[in-house]
Design an enzyme around this catalytic site. Structure first.
Site, PDB file in Angstrom:
ATOM      1  N   LYS A  53       0.806  -1.219   0.000  1.00  0.00           N
ATOM      2  CA  LYS A  53       0.000   0.000   0.000  1.00  0.00           C
ATOM      3  C   LYS A  53       0.841   1.273   0.000  1.00  0.00           C
ATOM      4  O   LYS A  53       0.378   2.331  -0.423  1.00  0.00           O
ATOM      5  CB  LYS A  53      -0.940   0.017   1.209  1.00  0.00           C
ATOM      6  CG  LYS A  53      -2.083  -0.994   1.146  1.00  0.00           C
ATOM      7  CD  LYS A  53      -3.166  -0.546   0.195  1.00  0.00           C
ATOM      8  CE  LYS A  53      -4.411  -1.417   0.311  1.00  0.00           C
ATOM      9  NZ  LYS A  53      -5.489  -0.965  -0.585  1.00  0.00           N
ATOM     10  N   SER A  78      -8.866  -0.468   6.629  1.00  0.00           N
ATOM     11  CA  SER A  78      -8.846  -1.428   7.740  1.00  0.00           C
ATOM     12  C   SER A  78      -7.447  -1.522   8.334  1.00  0.00           C
ATOM     13  O   SER A  78      -7.248  -2.167   9.352  1.00  0.00           O
ATOM     14  CB  SER A  78      -9.300  -2.808   7.263  1.00  0.00           C
ATOM     15  OG  SER A  78      -8.361  -3.346   6.352  1.00  0.00           O
TER      16      SER A  78
END
Length: 321
Positions: A53, A78
């Site tokens: 990410k 999350s």
């Protein structure tokens, strides 16, 4: 952006590669013999912040204007996107507010807090993180950095495949199959775009947890289909309601299909990866490896690239496995 191509990913790589770890691409004799295939694992669990990410977050932040940076950002996640955005913003001195579910893994919450981001918790059963994010962005003039439905984020994630192709080229290997975990579809959209450019005959598959196989169902139907409610999974990093509006058309163009694994299979795969690759993979990050290890598709005598997308797992959970 119907003209999203490998060129977007090359541009992203040139912009951010110095801020990334060039994660290894590794093979293992035991696993190769077990599966009767040549498997290459891309270890994005070793990336800064523990997942791929960081690539998309870093590229997105690099493209913000001076005014946008001064006003700050808001993101929802999350955990892995949360940490990545927090890290990228800390590096640039940008204020970051991150919306996270109350039941996110403890390690992901703690790591995001360590990176100086302000966390706003929500109830994923009864509240919409998108709605909360839009309200904050509107009231505070912050820029939203979405976890996958953003072409800059997709291009950033795709830089992992730029590195994969470099490594394979160095050893004169041409892959037959690419297996990648899939939630909203940003990682597989970016990486499959680049791999398809480099290897036109490659077959790419989305790997998803049972009950959250929205990309597989959508690919089968050639239209976006949402997950039914009522399912749970330990694969928190890739539990999304449906494919992204931007990611799905790319994946429909690139992918050969989807495969589904269950939580028990994922737990066994985390153990195998720890024992034989000596790595820590989180459940969502191990889904593609699980698809290979359980032979969800025919990989016999094939050369297969498998994405290990993240390693952010609570230590007590990892030990319990």
């Amino acid at each position: 952006m119907s003209n999203f191509t490998y060129l977007n990913i090359e541009k992203a790589y040139q912009a951010i590669h110095q801020k990334l770890i060039k994660t290894p691409l590794v093979s293992n004799d035991y696993i190769n013999k077990l599966l009767g295939a040549k498997i290459y694992f891309k270890l994005e669990n070793l990336q800064k912040t523990g997942s791929f990410k960081l690539r998309g977050a870093t590229y997105k932040v690099s493209k913000l204007s001076k005014e946008q940076k001064l006003k700050g950002i808001v993101a929802y996640s999350s955990g892995n996107h949360a940490q990545a955005v927090a890290y990228a913003c800390l590096e640039e001195g940008i204020s970051a507010k991150i919306i996270m579910p109350k039941d996110a893994p403890k390690i992901k919450i703690e790591n995001t807090q360590k990176l100086k981001a302000q966390i706003i918790f929500y109830d994923r059963e009864n509240e919409s993180r998108e709605k909360i994010g839009e309200e904050i962005a509107s009231h505070e003039n912050r820029t939203i950095i979405k976890p996958y439905d953003d072409y800059d984020v997709i291009a950033g994630q795709g830089t992992a495949a730029f590195e994969i192709s470099q490594e394979l080229n160095n050893i004169s290997v041409i892959p037959d199959i690419y297996l990648c975990c899939c939630g909203g579809g940003g990682l597989i959209a970016g990486t499959s775009t680049f791999l398809k450019h480099k290897y036109p005959n490659i077959l790419s598959y989305a790997a998803e947890p049972f009950g959250f196989d929205d990309t597989k169902k959508s690919l089968d139907s050639k239209r976006i289909i949402a997950n039914e409610s009522g399912f749970t999974s330990i694969c928190d990093a890739i539990v999304t309601p449906q494919p992204g509006k931007m990611t799905f058309p790319i994946n429909l163009r690139n992918l050969s299909g989807g495969v589904v694994v269950d939580d028990e299979e994922v737990k066994q795969s985390i153990k195998i990866l720890a024992e034989h690759l000596k790595i820590v993979a989180e459940p969502g990050g191990a889904v593609a490896a699980t698809a290979a290890l359980t032979k969800k598709i025919d990989i016999k005598n094939k050369t297969v690239v498998v994405m290990i997308s993240g390693g952010n797992i609570d230590l007590d959970v990892f030990c319990s496995l």
